[in-house]
Design an enzyme around this catalytic site. Structure first.
Site, PDB file in Angstrom:
ATOM      1  N   HIS A  32      14.525   2.755 -20.281  1.00  0.00           N
ATOM      2  CA  HIS A  32      13.869   2.304 -19.041  1.00  0.00           C
ATOM      3  C   HIS A  32      12.374   2.126 -19.264  1.00  0.00           C
ATOM      4  CE1 HIS A  32      17.299   4.951 -17.619  1.00  0.00           C
ATOM      5  NE2 HIS A  32      17.671   3.727 -17.295  1.00  0.00           N
ATOM      6  N   CYS A 138      33.605  -1.560 -12.344  1.00  0.00           N
ATOM      7  CA  CYS A 138      32.920  -0.494 -13.099  1.00  0.00           C
ATOM      8  C   CYS A 138      31.814   0.065 -12.212  1.00  0.00           C
ATOM      9  CB  CYS A 138      32.330  -1.025 -14.403  1.00  0.00           C
ATOM     10  SG  CYS A 138      31.223   0.191 -15.170  1.00  0.00           S
ATOM     11  N   CYS A 160      35.171  -0.520 -19.433  1.00  0.00           N
ATOM     12  CA  CYS A 160      34.005  -1.396 -19.339  1.00  0.00           C
ATOM     13  C   CYS A 160      33.375  -1.482 -20.722  1.00  0.00           C
ATOM     14  CB  CYS A 160      33.005  -0.813 -18.332  1.00  0.00           C
ATOM     15  SG  CYS A 160      31.347  -1.497 -18.527  1.00  0.00           S
ATOM     16  N   HIS A 163      29.847   0.452 -20.603  1.00  0.00           N
ATOM     17  CA  HIS A 163      29.820   1.913 -20.399  1.00  0.00           C
ATOM     18  C   HIS A 163      30.903   2.651 -21.172  1.00  0.00           C
ATOM     19  CE1 HIS A 163      27.224   0.711 -17.007  1.00  0.00           C
ATOM     20  NE2 HIS A 163      26.669   1.874 -17.232  1.00  0.00           N
ATOM     21  N   LYS A 311      24.057   2.205 -27.496  1.00  0.00           N
ATOM     22  CA  LYS A 311      23.026   2.001 -26.487  1.00  0.00           C
ATOM     23  C   LYS A 311      22.623   3.367 -25.947  1.00  0.00           C
ATOM     24  CE  LYS A 311      22.365   0.071 -21.859  1.00  0.00           C
ATOM     25  NZ  LYS A 311      22.879   0.733 -20.663  1.00  0.00           N
ATOM     26  N   LYS A 314      21.860   7.380 -20.125  1.00  0.00           N
ATOM     27  CA  LYS A 314      21.885   8.659 -19.448  1.00  0.00           C
ATOM     28  C   LYS A 314      23.271   9.268 -19.572  1.00  0.00           C
ATOM     29  CE  LYS A 314      20.343   6.204 -15.889  1.00  0.00           C
ATOM     30  NZ  LYS A 314      19.617   5.654 -14.758  1.00  0.00           N
TER      31      LYS A 314
HETATM   32  N1  MSP Z   1      19.535  -0.881 -10.695  1.00  0.00           N
HETATM   33  C1  MSP Z   1      19.884  -1.867 -11.652  1.00  0.00           C
HETATM   34  C2  MSP Z   1      18.829  -2.948 -11.733  1.00  0.00           C
HETATM   35  C3  MSP Z   1      18.548  -3.661 -10.451  1.00  0.00           C
HETATM   36  S1  MSP Z   1      17.291  -4.857 -10.630  1.00  0.00           S
HETATM   37  C4  MSP Z   1      17.341  -5.709  -9.230  1.00  0.00           C
HETATM   38  C5  MSP Z   1      20.053  -1.211 -13.005  1.00  0.00           C
HETATM   39  N2  MSP Z   1      19.451  -0.035 -13.180  1.00  0.00           N
HETATM   40  S2  MSP Z   1      19.536   0.852 -14.502  1.00  0.00           S
HETATM   41  O1  MSP Z   1      18.711   2.001 -14.229  1.00  0.00           O
HETATM   42  O2  MSP Z   1      20.882   1.099 -14.890  1.00  0.00           O
HETATM   43  O3  MSP Z   1      18.942  -0.015 -15.649  1.00  0.00           O
HETATM   44  C6  MSP Z   1      17.681  -0.565 -15.506  1.00  0.00           C
HETATM   45  C7  MSP Z   1      17.253  -1.247 -16.755  1.00  0.00           C
HETATM   46  O4  MSP Z   1      17.185  -0.326 -17.827  1.00  0.00           O
HETATM   47  C8  MSP Z   1      18.155  -2.376 -17.188  1.00  0.00           C
HETATM   48  O5  MSP Z   1      17.336  -3.497 -17.457  1.00  0.00           O
HETATM   49  C9  MSP Z   1      18.761  -1.872 -18.466  1.00  0.00           C
HETATM   50  O6  MSP Z   1      18.972  -2.900 -19.385  1.00  0.00           O
HETATM   51  C10 MSP Z   1      17.662  -0.964 -18.959  1.00  0.00           C
HETATM   52  N3  MSP Z   1      18.177  -0.053 -19.957  1.00  0.00           N
HETATM   53  C11 MSP Z   1      19.048   0.981 -19.787  1.00  0.00           C
HETATM   54  N4  MSP Z   1      19.328   1.496 -21.020  1.00  0.00           N
HETATM   55  C12 MSP Z   1      18.665   0.806 -21.973  1.00  0.00           C
HETATM   56  C13 MSP Z   1      18.477   0.946 -23.344  1.00  0.00           C
HETATM   57  N5  MSP Z   1      19.095   1.859 -24.057  1.00  0.00           N
HETATM   58  N6  MSP Z   1      17.588   0.102 -23.942  1.00  0.00           N
HETATM   59  C14 MSP Z   1      16.832  -0.817 -23.238  1.00  0.00           C
HETATM   60  N7  MSP Z   1      16.988  -0.962 -21.947  1.00  0.00           N
HETATM   61  C15 MSP Z   1      18.039  -0.296 -21.321  1.00  0.00           C
HETATM   62  O7  MSP Z   1      20.684  -1.786 -13.862  1.00  0.00           O
END
Ligand code: MSP
Length: 535
Positions: A32, A138, A160, A163, A311, A314
């Protein structure tokens, strides 16, 4: 440099940058922070071009995923979201020195009221109808899945692909948005705007997906209630993704502050992870088309941070907290490392060893040492008063040329192409060049030559190196603001030239800005030697 000037739009539309709004089911991890730091660097870069910039981030707080997490923790989803936002998300962005202009939460009334208006409007226009749907869902993605999005797990269970968790079969009577009607218009838009989806691989994915034909989109849910009520049928809540995408409009004043909205909307760049590309490059523009609103300039997809080939996430416990790294490497080095080491748009692996190696060679040895050596010599030979360059020759011209090249290249790559790694590399090539210049000129030897010519050379070499550092502080300010500020002060530039934030990147190569006599001090070590890796 002319190329950059035409991008400065004094009084024109605000350059508007967004990050995804993050789910608050858990605390943030490196993945993030990666996108948010990229947005911050892009924002700061454009600010230093003299543009009006508006940078938005926030949190996505509705939907089943958050509801279930809250239930599992025995609290309401609102209480859960409040806690996570205040204890984890906001503090992290502060810690990482993120200069966002707004932070939107989807549970705020300024958002939910406008979401209802937007959806009601689409309903009134005949863009929404009631229908039924059954399919694999999912919860991690908050998305109905198509057969191609699934993989087979043990015993033939459908998982999925993102995930790696089992999908649930959902059957609902929902409201649908006529997404299927927008395929041809979307394709025409991609065609006319080749840079709309970046990088090329993301663009191709979107094109292929749309060309296969779009299905209508279920935009409501009736099996749970943690969401924004559908205004004409309160048994339903609005699908969390429709709610979430609208944050980009509601935060910019949609339906509430027309002047702000006109000056800001649409976003110039939506930064997104590649897993949420389709929402941003297909559904969001179609929603805007349905309302007759303008489309964003660009949807830029970044790759994933991987750990051990997976990837980082969390849910699979590979999430590393940014604070685990900043406590060791420092905030600025952290901001620098991921953008420097991973080509934006591609997946990248994080390793402690790689971070340490790059920190030591590029930050501490190349950049930090250059700054401390130059300040130390100006202190030793001139009592800290910047000497005048009176004997410039080819070697100095080469440094100036190197700087011009670095400015042009960094501005194009960072400011235009979102190629952060390439832009930072161009600046560090210049740092290397200046180190090479000092090694060749050997000012510590020239200092022993007490002739007028010798002294003129010494002064010239040290002025040249200090000027080069002045430019580096400007060019690296977006990426490492605290370091640049320290260097700026140690060069006496704060007194001589004013605030660093007011320095324009496109003017960084204008030579001779540091005033002769500027008070150069040694200052704190920019990149201290690393401690042992914690166990
Ligand atoms: N809530 C939605 C986004 C809504 S935007 C209108 C969501 N949230 S999320 O918290 O799951 O993910 C947010 C962002 O974090 C996404 O762009 C996702 O690709 C990014 N990442 C989550 N894990 C990641 C990595 N391991 N590496 C890079 N970015 C990743 O999706």
């Amino acid at each position: 440099m002319a190329a950059t000037e035409e991008h400065a739009e004094p009084g024109g539309k605000t350059y508007y940058v967004t990050t995804p709004i993050y789910y608050v089911n858990d605390a943030p991890h490196l993945g993030h922070a990666y996108t948010t730091v990229a947005g911050d660097v892009l924002t700061r870069w454009h600010r230093q071009r003299g543009e009006n910039v508006w940078f938005l981030t926030g949190t996505d707080e509705h939907g089943q995923k958050i509801m279930r997490t809250a239930e599992a923790n025995g609290v309401t989803p609102q209480a859960w979201s409040d806690k996570l936002v205040e204890e984890s998300w906001r503090p992290l962005w502060q810690h990482l020195n993120i200069a966002n202009d707004d932070f939107i939460r989807t549970t705020e009334a300024r958002h939910t009221d406008r979401v209802q208006e937007f959806v009601q409007d689409l309903y009134d226009k005949g863009e929404i109808y009631k229908g039924g749907y059954e399919g694999p869902y999912c919860v991690g993605c908050e998305e109905y899945k198509l057969p191609g999005d699934l993989i087979e797990g043990e015993g033939g269970v459908k998982l999925c692909a993102i995930h790696k968790t089992p999908v649930e079969i959902l059957k609902e009577e929902n409201y649908f948005f006529k997404l299927s009607e927008y395929g041809p218009k979307l394709l025409a838009h991609y065609e006319a705007n080749p840079g709309f989806v970046q990088p090329e691989s993301a663009r191709n994915e979107v094109l292929n997906f749309v060309k296969q034909g779009l299905q209508d989109l279920s935009i409501s849910r009736s099996t749970f209630d943690w969401g924004v009520p559908v205004p004409w049928d309160e048994k339903h809540v609005i699908y969390v993704w429709v709610d979430a995408l609208l944050n980009y409009a509601t935060a910019a004043g949609y339906g509430a502050d027309q002047a702000k909205f006109d000056a800001t909307f649409p976003a110039d760049v939506h930064l997104v992870g590649k897993d949420i590309l389709r929402f941003h490059a297909i559904i969001w523009p179609a929603m805007l088309m349905a309302q007759g609103l303008p489309l964003p300039g660009k949807v830029a997809a970044n790759g994933w941070l991987m750990v051990g080939g997976e990837k980082m996430s969390k849910s699979n416990l590979t999430g590393i907290k940014p604070q685990d790294l900043t406590s060791h490497f420092g905030v600025d080095a952290y901001r620098w490392y991921f953008l420097r080491a991973i080509a934006f748009g591609q997946d990248g692996s994080f390793s402690w060893e790689d971070f340490s190696a790059r920190y030591t060679s590029e930050l501490a040895n190349d950049y930090g040492n250059l700054a401390s050596r130059v300040a130390a010599m100006i202190g030793k030979y001139y009592g800290g008063a910047l000497p005048e360059a009176t004997a410039e020759g080819d070697a100095e011209q080469a440094v100036r040329d190197g700087l011009t090249k670095a400015v042009t290249e960094a501005d194009r790559r960072i400011g235009e192409e979102l190629d952060f790694a390439g832009g930072i590399a161009a600046i560090f090539d210049f740092v290397k060049q200046v180190n090479g210049y000092l090694t060749e000129q050997e000012p510590w030897k020239v200092a022993k030559d007490t002739s007028d010519a010798g002294q003129a050379r010494l002064a010239t070499v040290l002025y040249t190196a200090a000027e080069a550092l002045r430019a580096c502080a400007v060019l690296l300010n977006s990426v490492m603001p605290d370091t640049s500020q320290k260097l700026w002060e140690s060069l006496g530039a704060a007194e001589g030239l004013g605030a660093l934030a007011d320095q324009r990147v496109q003017d960084a190569a204008v030579w001779g800005q540091l005033p002769v006599g500027a008070k150069v001090t040694k200052g704190a070590v920019l990149f201290p030697r690393l401690e042992e890796k914690p166990a």
